[in-house]
Enzyme design. Structure first.
Site, short mmCIF file in Angstrom:
data_model
loop_
_atom_site.label_atom_id
_atom_site.label_comp_id
_atom_site.label_asym_id
_atom_site.label_seq_id
_atom_site.Cartn_x
_atom_site.Cartn_y
_atom_site.Cartn_z
N LYS A 31 -20.66 -40.79 -51.24
CA LYS A 31 -22.04 -40.90 -52.24
C LYS A 31 -21.90 -39.61 -52.85
O LYS A 31 -22.80 -39.45 -53.70
CB LYS A 31 -23.09 -41.52 -51.32
N ASP A 32 -21.49 -38.38 -52.23
CA ASP A 32 -21.62 -37.27 -52.80
C ASP A 32 -20.53 -36.73 -53.84
O ASP A 32 -20.35 -35.80 -54.46
CB ASP A 32 -21.75 -36.06 -51.83
N THR A 72 -38.28 -35.82 -48.51
CA THR A 72 -36.72 -36.10 -48.94
C THR A 72 -36.67 -35.55 -50.19
O THR A 72 -37.53 -35.05 -51.06
CB THR A 72 -36.84 -37.79 -49.56
N ARG A 76 -33.55 -40.58 -56.17
CA ARG A 76 -33.43 -42.19 -56.06
C ARG A 76 -34.75 -42.55 -54.67
O ARG A 76 -35.32 -43.60 -54.90
CB ARG A 76 -32.22 -42.61 -55.47
N ARG A 77 -34.64 -41.92 -53.45
CA ARG A 77 -35.44 -41.98 -52.65
C ARG A 77 -36.80 -41.93 -52.92
O ARG A 77 -37.69 -42.57 -52.58
CB ARG A 77 -35.20 -41.41 -51.29
N ARG A 94 -34.33 -30.01 -48.26
CA ARG A 94 -33.09 -29.87 -48.30
C ARG A 94 -32.50 -29.54 -47.00
O ARG A 94 -33.29 -29.20 -46.07
CB ARG A 94 -32.88 -28.62 -49.29
N GLY A 95 -31.05 -29.54 -46.97
CA GLY A 95 -30.52 -28.94 -45.66
C GLY A 95 -29.62 -29.97 -45.06
O GLY A 95 -29.63 -31.12 -45.40
N ASN A 96 -29.04 -29.72 -43.64
CA ASN A 96 -28.29 -30.43 -43.09
C ASN A 96 -29.37 -31.61 -42.09
O ASN A 96 -30.79 -31.30 -42.04
CB ASN A 96 -27.59 -30.01 -42.02
N ARG A 100 -33.55 -31.22 -41.46
CA ARG A 100 -34.58 -31.82 -42.07
C ARG A 100 -35.29 -32.74 -40.89
O ARG A 100 -36.58 -32.79 -41.43
CB ARG A 100 -33.77 -32.69 -42.76
N CYS A 189 -25.65 -38.16 -58.22
CA CYS A 189 -26.61 -38.38 -56.90
C CYS A 189 -27.96 -37.80 -57.40
O CYS A 189 -29.05 -37.98 -56.52
CB CYS A 189 -25.80 -37.47 -55.92
#
Length: 261
Positions: A31-32, A72, A76-77, A94-96, A100, A189
């Protein structure tokens, strides 16, 4: 053989390393990965696919209080949440994945939205309070699948042959249709486009797509079904249908906002 994995902001750097011969394989979150594959590289069929859905962590959607703060970073979300719950206060994060998730406690959020696939790959299934329905929350094209890139030169042929044996052709058709839709809409994205392809029992491929305004007040969606052997044609046809509904007006407005933000 050397390999590297990652996605999003690192994709171009990884592709450059692959092109130079610094590594032999690059594994992305599909997706990225941009829809255009650089010359000299090839994208192999994904080896299966995790759950494509988005997950709400910290609460169920119905359980969120009015004005709840939901984290988020994905347009999109944001758009999809506001389409269903315009009262929500969306907080950019943001972040891993683990950091999050911790923002529920560290920043006093009521919930965060994350990809179910990422949570499950990290063994964090218990953090999922609700899997969001695909008809209202279609995922980013390619979500839940891995994008495996190798070089197209003759020296990489044995590696390509080996890796191709683990590819899932049904998932390949589904994700190619999703990414073709995104490519036709000139998206990425950062734009609120959701898509989900599914192989039917009769072998045909069905594709659902959705385009949303950033505030969730406008949404265009559609579904088309066609031969699984022509996924790009199916994605392009659905994109054209969404354009006929007015999707480009939304996407142009979204890009104008994102360009100055």
């Amino acid at each position: 053989m050397s390999a590297v994995s990652g996605g999003s902001a690192f994709s171009s750097e990884q592709e450059a390393a692959l092109s130079r011969g610094d590594v032999d394989v690059v594994v992305h979150s599909l997706k990225d990965l941009p829809t255009d594959t650089p010359g000299g590289l090839t994208l192999l069929p994904p080896p299966g696919r995790e759950d494509v859905r988005d997950a709400l962590c910290g609460s169920t959607l119905a359980g969120l209080r009015k004005g709840a703060r939901v984290g988020t970073g994905a347009p999109r979300r944001v758009a999809q949440l506001l389409a269903v719950r315009p009262d929500l206060d969306i907080v950019p994060i943001r972040g891993n994945v683990p950091p999050r998730l911790r923002k529920i406690e560290t920043e006093g959020l009521d919930a965060v939205v994350l990809a179910a696939s990422g949570l499950r790959r990290l063994g964090l299934d218990d953090a999922i309070d609700e899997l969001l329905p695909l008809d209202r929350f279609p995922p980013s094209p390619g979500q839940g699948a891995l994008g495996i890139q190798v070089r197209t030169d003759a020296s990489s042929a044995p590696l390509r042959d080996i890796l191709s044996t683990v590819g899932d052709l049904a998932v390949d058709a589904e994700t190619r249709a999703e990414r073709a839709l995104l490519a036709e809409l000139h998206g990425g994205c950062s734009v609120p486009v959701g898509a989900y392809g599914r192989t039917l029992p009769d072998g045909r491929l069905t594709l659902f797509g959705q385009v949303s305004s950033l505030d969730g007040t406008e949404q265009f969606s559609g579904t088309l079904t066609g031969p699984a052997a022509e996924p790009e044609k199916l994605g392009a046809a659905l994109a054209a249908s969404l354009v006929d509904q007015g999707a480009l007006t939304i996407l142009d407005a979204v890009r104008a906002v994102l360009a100055v933000s």
